[in-house]
Structure formats: structure tokens, C-alpha cells
Scaffold this motif. Sequence first.
Motif, PDB file in Angstrom:
ATOM      1  N   LYS A 209       0.848  -1.177   0.000  1.00  0.00           N
ATOM      2  CA  LYS A 209       0.000   0.000   0.000  1.00  0.00           C
ATOM      3  C   LYS A 209       0.896   1.244   0.000  1.00  0.00           C
ATOM      4  N   PRO A 210       0.422   2.335  -0.609  1.00  0.00           N
ATOM      5  CA  PRO A 210       1.236   3.552  -0.610  1.00  0.00           C
ATOM      6  C   PRO A 210       1.238   4.237   0.752  1.00  0.00           C
ATOM      7  N   SER A 211       2.373   4.850   1.076  1.00  0.00           N
ATOM      8  CA  SER A 211       2.437   5.670   2.287  1.00  0.00           C
ATOM      9  C   SER A 211       2.337   7.146   1.934  1.00  0.00           C
ATOM     10  N   LEU A 212       2.719   7.483   0.701  1.00  0.00           N
ATOM     11  CA  LEU A 212       2.634   8.864   0.237  1.00  0.00           C
ATOM     12  C   LEU A 212       2.545   8.844  -1.278  1.00  0.00           C
ATOM     13  N   GLY A 213       1.454   9.423  -1.816  1.00  0.00           N
ATOM     14  CA  GLY A 213       1.280   9.390  -3.261  1.00  0.00           C
ATOM     15  C   GLY A 213       1.158   7.963  -3.758  1.00  0.00           C
ATOM     16  N   HIS A 214       1.668   7.674  -4.953  1.00  0.00           N
ATOM     17  CA  HIS A 214       1.691   6.304  -5.487  1.00  0.00           C
ATOM     18  C   HIS A 214       0.310   5.646  -5.425  1.00  0.00           C
ATOM     19  N   ASP A 215      -0.741   6.404  -5.668  1.00  0.00           N
ATOM     20  CA  ASP A 215      -2.088   5.847  -5.496  1.00  0.00           C
ATOM     21  C   ASP A 215      -2.914   5.879  -6.775  1.00  0.00           C
ATOM     22  N   MET A 216      -2.242   5.818  -7.908  1.00  0.00           N
ATOM     23  CA  MET A 216      -2.970   5.855  -9.180  1.00  0.00           C
ATOM     24  C   MET A 216      -3.147   4.434  -9.716  1.00  0.00           C
ATOM     25  N   THR A 217      -2.984   4.193 -10.997  1.00  0.00           N
ATOM     26  CA  THR A 217      -3.340   2.895 -11.576  1.00  0.00           C
ATOM     27  C   THR A 217      -2.627   1.731 -10.887  1.00  0.00           C
ATOM     28  N   ILE A 218      -3.388   0.669 -10.617  1.00  0.00           N
ATOM     29  CA  ILE A 218      -2.859  -0.529  -9.974  1.00  0.00           C
ATOM     30  C   ILE A 218      -2.334  -1.489 -11.041  1.00  0.00           C
ATOM     31  N   VAL A 219      -1.073  -1.872 -10.919  1.00  0.00           N
ATOM     32  CA  VAL A 219      -0.468  -2.875 -11.804  1.00  0.00           C
ATOM     33  C   VAL A 219       0.198  -3.913 -10.915  1.00  0.00           C
ATOM     34  N   ASN A 220      -0.139  -5.171 -11.112  1.00  0.00           N
ATOM     35  CA  ASN A 220       0.417  -6.269 -10.304  1.00  0.00           C
ATOM     36  C   ASN A 220       0.161  -6.082  -8.815  1.00  0.00           C
ATOM     37  N   GLY A 221      -0.995  -5.546  -8.475  1.00  0.00           N
ATOM     38  CA  GLY A 221      -1.348  -5.378  -7.070  1.00  0.00           C
ATOM     39  C   GLY A 221      -0.687  -4.195  -6.390  1.00  0.00           C
ATOM     40  N   ILE A 222      -0.009  -3.335  -7.170  1.00  0.00           N
ATOM     41  CA  ILE A 222       0.690  -2.164  -6.630  1.00  0.00           C
ATOM     42  C   ILE A 222       0.206  -0.931  -7.368  1.00  0.00           C
TER      43      ILE A 222
END
Length: 499
Positions: A209-222
Motif C-alpha cells: 500500500k502507498p504511504s505517500l502518493g503512489h495511489d494511481m493505476t494498480i499494476v500487479n497489485g501495486i
Amino acid sequence: MRSLSAFVAVAALALPGAAADPKPPNIVFILADDVGYGDLGCYGSTKVRTPNLDTLAKQGTRLTDAHSPAAVCTPTRYALLTGQYAWRHAPGSRILSGVAPLSIKPDTLTVPAFLKQNGYTTAAVGKWHLGLGDKETDYNGEIKPGAREVGFDYSFLIPATGDRTPCVFVENGRVVNYDPKDPITVSYTKKVGTEPTGKENPELLTVQKPSLGHDMTIVNGISRIGWMTGGKAARWKDEDIADDITKKAVEFIGKSKDKPFFLYFATHDAHVPRVPHPRFKGKSGHGLRGDCIEELDWCVGEVIAALDKHKLTDNTLVVFTSDNGGVMDDGYVDGTATDTSGHTCNGALRGFKGGLYEGGHRVPFIAKWPVHVAAGKVSDGLVCHVDLLRTCAGILGKTLPSGAGPDSVDIFPTLTADRPTKPCRSTLIHQSGNPNALAIRKGEWKLIPNEGKKKVGPELFNLAADPTEQKNLAADKPEVVKELAALLKSVQENPTSRP
């Protein structure tokens, strides 16, 4: 600086009965990602195991005062390949998105372009993050200009970073496994398509899960930075990235063994998202970041083994370093923020990736070239990645054309002895993640002007006495502050200056 013929003569004397190899040396430059000064065993780590890199250090020279040109990735990579500080060139001076155009002008004399002119086969394998195309990148056809237009014969690229879309490889200007029936669209300004995102569908995040940002399209569960749709067959598997790029690097060595080659191998570990292959997951005992560093060490070992296999070791200069200092939590909840193992990515240095303190840009730097580079030595000479272009020219006994590599210095003598009679480099400009936030180093002194920061005055450190930057001497040494501030301004205003 000795010419190539001088090096050949030395080799002949050092190896009685053996014929000196008349070929110029192969050059393998391994650029790790976010690996800090304290991450390797040969730099003092007692937690994470790096046997291949430790062996490389024993067989070559380990530097203790080596620096990335910037404390973040894109400007470091720009400076490394061009010999010019990235803050001089706006397109390459900041972290780029996955749809940014190529930041290096195709007519620039880069390291690969120079070596190609001198008979080398050249390859870029791994992380690129220098932009692709002449405008917003279109991944649905031939992508140019790109690595080929700045001197690389072959390229197998991660276009931006592992945490940024698009999550595909680009080989020789085309997306690997591209399906025209599933076109790729990427945006950094608005959502495209209907695929779930980390922000809207956190329940679908199965890896991190993201802690800061990194919250856009999910690829490979990330979830990633940037939105993406399409290209399902082309998407990489994060846990296979190290294997995939290492395989390509090893293949290039095998195919190029009969003529001089330059391999720029830009690995992904230990950048986020940290998803080591199952062979390495849990192996280090120090979390995912530790696992990724041990995976990186394996990658280096595979490249070294390929050189050995093809009997190229004696005539190959191998350099290992990192694009900037280390960082623990860099946008994902992967356990590093709460790591209690005692491992410190930058050792005793102050600061982290992105900053102007030493932890942001003082990095591991190991060089090996049997006979020519001192074995088992430690050098405290000041060097920077921006020096690669002029160092290559020096090794080949060539003179660069006027205007090429304006900030580059030939640092090869630093690798041949503990301390050269005269330092190759006496000054250095440091860049943070912001091209307007610079610091300057001259000899033992380092000045961080802190211009534009309210209520924060200049910081002056004597790195010989205080390498961890604990005591600000600006108030005690105003004359040094004035001298270094004037020198920094002079270098900024002179685009052709070189220390």
C-alpha cells in the motif's frame, strides 16, 4: 593521464609471457538505484550481505568521497551521460514523468556516442528515466528519439521508474510484447481508462500500500504514480525485473565479446516498489529493502561471471555506483519506515536521497580493471559521475571537442593510487531534487547556501573534521562562506567552467 598504448605496455610488463590485449578496454558501468553509502558490506554494513560487491572492492579500488551529480535520479543520469551538470539544462534537471520527451539533445556528445565514434558497441539496459520521444511519449509505435539517438546501439529500458507508469519494457524503441489490439495510454494529468486505482480501490492492493502518493493505476497489485490503460500483455512482473534486465545485460556481453563494448547497466534495486524475486524474499532478514540489495548483489555477480566466462575480465573496466543516496520509506508501506534491525542505508552520514547533506549524494563507488586500477585499495579522492565522459576520453588518449563535457574531469588517476600527487577534482557542485537548490564543495569545505529558505542561514561544514555534518561553521568562518558563495555563483554563470 596515460594513453591507451601506455596501459598496454604496463599490462605486458605485469603479465610476463602473456600477449598484451591490443583492444581498448571494455567498459561496464553499473548504476544502482537508491543504494546508500552504508548499504554494502565493503562500506561497513553488517546487516545486509553483498559478497559479489565486496569481492569487487577487494579486486579493485573503493572510493570514499564519490558523489552523484544530484540527489535524485533523472539529473544524475543526465549528467553521467553528458558530462554536464543537469541544472544547466532544464529538461534533465528534475525527476521526469513516464511521458516526458527525451531530455538529452540528440546532437549531444554523450558517453555512448563518444565511445561509438571510437569503435565501441554500446548498450543501455535497465532504468532509463531520461524521457522518450520528441513530445509526450506515445508507446504505440516506434519511440524516437530515444537511447539510440544519443549513442546506444542496443537498449532494453524501464522507461521511467518501477513506481511510475507505463509498466512496460522498451527494447530498441518499441514496447516489448506490444499488442496493437490493446493500445497503451498513459497520463500524468488525468485518469485514463477504467482500471482501478490505489486511491479509489485500496482493497485491491495485494502487494504494497502507498504511504505517500503512489495511489494511481494498480499494476500487479501495486498502485503507481501516473495513470495507465492498455498494454496488458506487455506489462512487467515486478518480481522478475532484476532477472529480466540482468539476462539482457549478460546476453549483450556474450554477443559483443569480440570487439570493445560499453554496457550501461542501470539496475532497479533498491528503488520502490521493492518486490524482490521469491529467491530473495526474506533472505536478508532485514526486510524487503535488504532483500533487494542482496538481489542487486546477485545481478552484479551475474555480470562479473559473464565477463569471466568470455575471458574478458582482464581487459574490462567495471564501475559500480549508485544514482543517489539511500532512503528508507519512499512512498510505500513496505516495512522500511519501521525497520528496527539497526541497518542505516547511508551509514553515519547525515541526510537521505533528495537532500544536500552527504547522505543524499555521497555514494558507493567501486572500480576494477586488473593491472590498471589498484587492487585492494581505498581512495579518498573527490570524484563525481559527471566525470565519466572525460575519463573515457583520457583512457583512450582522445581529446574531446570544444564544448563537450563542460563539467567533466578525468578522474582515472584517482583509481590508480591511494592519493594522486595532484587531486583530479578540487571542487564539485551538488544538486538536490530541486535544480535551484545547490551546494558547493571545495577541498575539505562544503557550503549549503540555503537561499530562499526563510529563517535558515548558510551551512558550512569541514568534511575532513566533521564528515557527518554536525557542526555548522558558517558564523565562525564568514570568509570561507563568502569565498564559496562567490565560486558557486561563478560556476553557475559560466556554462563552460570546469574545476
